[in-house]
Design a protein around this motif. Structure first.
Motif, PDB file in Angstrom:
ATOM      1  N   SER A 559       6.138  28.722  22.259  1.00  0.00           N
ATOM      2  CA  SER A 559       5.638  29.153  23.571  1.00  0.00           C
ATOM      3  C   SER A 559       6.752  29.144  24.622  1.00  0.00           C
ATOM      4  CB  SER A 559       4.479  28.255  24.025  1.00  0.00           C
ATOM      5  OG  SER A 559       4.924  26.931  24.081  1.00  0.00           O
ATOM      6  N   ARG A 560       7.766  28.253  24.448  1.00  0.00           N
ATOM      7  CA  ARG A 560       8.896  28.230  25.397  1.00  0.00           C
ATOM      8  C   ARG A 560       9.646  29.571  25.337  1.00  0.00           C
ATOM      9  NH1 ARG A 560      12.952  23.658  24.586  1.00  0.00           N
ATOM     10  NH2 ARG A 560      13.860  24.657  26.400  1.00  0.00           N
ATOM     11  N   LYS A 563       7.602  32.439  26.793  1.00  0.00           N
ATOM     12  CA  LYS A 563       7.563  32.405  28.257  1.00  0.00           C
ATOM     13  C   LYS A 563       8.815  33.089  28.827  1.00  0.00           C
ATOM     14  CE  LYS A 563       7.695  29.021  31.972  1.00  0.00           C
ATOM     15  NZ  LYS A 563       7.967  27.613  32.223  1.00  0.00           N
ATOM     16  N   GLU A 566       8.634  36.876  28.218  1.00  0.00           N
ATOM     17  CA  GLU A 566       7.677  37.528  29.134  1.00  0.00           C
ATOM     18  C   GLU A 566       8.298  37.705  30.519  1.00  0.00           C
ATOM     19  OE1 GLU A 566       4.705  38.909  28.750  1.00  0.00           O
ATOM     20  OE2 GLU A 566       4.835  38.586  26.591  1.00  0.00           O
ATOM     21  N   LYS A 567       9.041  36.650  30.945  1.00  0.00           N
ATOM     22  CA  LYS A 567       9.674  36.673  32.263  1.00  0.00           C
ATOM     23  C   LYS A 567      10.707  37.822  32.304  1.00  0.00           C
ATOM     24  CE  LYS A 567      11.980  33.488  35.404  1.00  0.00           C
ATOM     25  NZ  LYS A 567      12.708  32.221  35.475  1.00  0.00           N
TER      26      LYS A 567
END
Length: 595
Positions: A559-560, A563, A566-567
């Motif tokens: 998930s890191r 994230k 996505e950014k």
């Protein structure tokens, strides 16, 4: 006046006109010592580098024969089809022409078209077979070709070599004996035909003319009939290697006038100069207005150079009357000019001269031709630029210019040449053998098809042996559509073209592929699309340059990484909305070299 002879040299490109002119100047002692160099009249760096004549050059020689001194005014002319306007102006100022034919290559297309131009102007033709010193020379065969073409007796044809000087004395003798002296009345009101002009930084505009009637003296008050402008002749004279001032230039002579003219629009080639006190009743029949064949947008790289570009084009137009230009603007390139050229080589030369003589760095758009667009009410609009095309719904039909092309080649290459012309939508009119293994092929073709790369392909197919000449014949209805290139959905007007329906899909696809190679990658995806109206016919995507944002993650949960990705994705999306795509100059030129 009976001892003046005005003549020009006409020939196909590379048949040795300039070298022959060198020998004439050398034998008459017009040029000697340190001034004597190869192609003495080609004084432009570009002419020397490419080995072609771009400008016609006038020079006066003195020649003694039979105890009398004759004044010979020679005008050396270009041989390339793109500069035939220069030739037409030189012919207007002459009474005779040397028709030079290469002994190894024989008669070629441009030889014939220049010859017809000279015959229409009632010039006395002196045929010369040049380069007889070459091992591959075949003067007997070339002599037969000239006899067939001109109907001249074989003994009137002079054999010479511009390189060794053999036979050049016979040419001078023939000029004196065969070319008539200029006709004109020294006592009539002054009439001078302006056939060229140049811009001098310190002295303004200098006009070159031929005195048809009367005579012109230093200090005379003169006026230019077409522009109705009046001047005082500060200096008049004749053209030697440099300008040679004289107190008077008489009937039949070729000379120059300096009268402090500052603006280029005041001198027109083909104008007539006359006296203010005793004016001529009418102007001399000048030459026909030049008709540009190829149009392209010329834009300064820096927008603030627009005015400099305008003044550079005006000065260049003085020296080359066949260049035409009107201001236009483009969303992609800013303000610039739509220029009309006689052909692709002419366009290339103008671009080079702008760079060398005026330091102007310019972007040139895809060249195209002018079309006649008819709307549903039957009204006609002349369109030089695809972006000027009216709405498709209101167009009834479009007509495009057709040319009558003459190709002379060796029989071995006839198959590939005919298939090349057929690919370019050509219609074969006739094909006939001239002599031995030389064939003349005549085609009707759309001008738009030959504008880009036809000449280069023809030369490579025929290994340089085919010669090509054309003239505009008429306009014919054609199925043409506008092909737009979109970058990220935005049309780039400088890349849009008018093309035939049958070629549009392959052309659009090839253009997208080429642009994909040339446009540099950005931080976001760039979509390149080819569109006809609202229909997209081809697409390529230039992938974004990405930074590996997950490089700093050692192990840890997925998930890191997600994230961070996505950014990054959000950032790319924002960038795409505000980012602009720069199209490099190479991309505009690449369209010309799609093959």
């Amino acid at each position: 006046m009976k001892n003046i002879r005005n003549f020009c040299i006409i020939a196909h490109i590379d048949h040795g006109k300039s070298t022959l002119a060198d020998r004439l100047l050398e034998i008459t002692d017009t040029v000697s010592g340190k001034d004597l160099q190869a192609q003495v009249l080609d004084n432009m760096d570009l002419e020397r580098e490419r080995g072609i004549t771009i400008k016609s050059h006038a020079i006066q020689m003195e020649y003694k024969q039979g105890g009398e001194t004759y004044i010979l005014n020679l005008i050396d002319t270009p041989g390339h089809v793109d500069f035939s306007y220069e030739v037409s102006r030189s012919i207007a100022a002459c009474e005779g022409a040397l028709l030079v034919v290469d002994a190894s290559q024989g008669i070629q297309a441009q030889t014939i078209s220049n010859l017809y131009m000279a015959i229409e102007n009632d010039l006395t033709i002196i045929p010369v077979i040049n380069k007889i010193d070459l091992p591959s020379a075949n003067p007997e065969e070339v002599e037969d070709q000239i006899v067939d073409l001109l109907g001249e007796d074989a003994e009137h044809i002079i054999r010479a070599s511009g390189k060794t000087g053999e036979g050049v004395a016979n040419i001078l003798k023939a000029i004196v004996e065969r070319v008539p002296a200029p006709k004109g009345d020294p006592d009539a009101p002054l009439q001078c035909l302006v056939f060229d002009s140049v811009f001098n930084q310190f002295r303004g505009i200098i006009a070159y003319y031929k005195v048809v009637n009367g005579s012109i003296k230093t200090g005379d008050k003169v006026k230019f009939i077409a522009t109705n402008m009046e001047y005082e002749a500060d200096e008049v004279g004749v053209l030697k290697l440099d300008m040679a001032p004289r107190s008077e230039v008489k009937t039949g002579d070729v000379g120059y006038i300096i009268s402090g003219i500052k603006t280029s629009s005041e001198v027109r080639v083909g104008d007539t100069i006359t006296h203010i006190e005793r004016p001529a009743k009418e102007a001399i029949e000048g030459f026909e207005e030049v008709k540009p064949m190829v149009f392209a947008g010329v834009y300064p790289i820096e927008t603030e150079d627009f005015e400099n570009l305008r003044s550079s084009l005006e000065k260049l137009q003085l020296n080359d009357a066949s260049l035409t230009f009107t201001p236009e603007s483009s969303a992609a390139l800013g303000f610039g000019f739509r220029c009309g050229f006689l052909g692709l080589l002419h366009m290339e030369i103008i671009q080079d001269r702008l760079d060398r003589e005026f330091g102007m760095n310019v972007i040139t758009t895809v060249p195209n031709v002018s079309y006649n667009v008819y709307d549903k009410k039957g009204k006609m609009l002349e369109v030089h630029n695809p972006s000027g095309l009216p709405d498709i719904a209101s167009i009834d039909h479009i007509e495009e210019p057709y040319i009558r092309a003459t190709i002379i080649t060796q029989a071995a290459y006839i198959g590939p040449i005919i298939s090349l012309c057929m690919d370019k939508r050509g219609i074969l009119i006739k094909q006939e053998f001239i002599t031995g293994n030389r064939v003349e092929v005549i085609f009707d073709m759309p001008l738009g098809e030959i504008v880009i790369d036809f000449y280069d392909k023809l030369k490579s197919i025929s290994r340089g042996y085919a010669s090509f000449d054309y003239h505009i014949s008429d306009f014919r209805p054609s199925k043409l559509i506008k092909l737009d290139i979109l970058l990220n959905g935005e049309p780039v007007d400088a890349l849009s073209t008018l093309t035939h329906v049958d070629n549009s899909v392959t052309f659009g696809r090839r253009m997208c592929e080429k642009l994909k190679e040339l446009i540099p990658r950005q931080q976001f995806d760039i979509a390149i699309q080819a569109a006809i109206g609202a229909k997209i016919i081809a697409r390529e995507t230039i992938k974004a340059v990405r930074k590996d944002v997950t490089a700093k993650c050692y192990g840890g949960d997925i998930s890191r990484k997600r994230k961070l990705l996505e950014k990054q994705k959000e950032g790319k999306k924002r960038m795409k909305q505000i980012g602009t795509v720069e199209v490099p100059q190479k991309a505009f030129l690449a369209v010309l070299k799609l093959d």
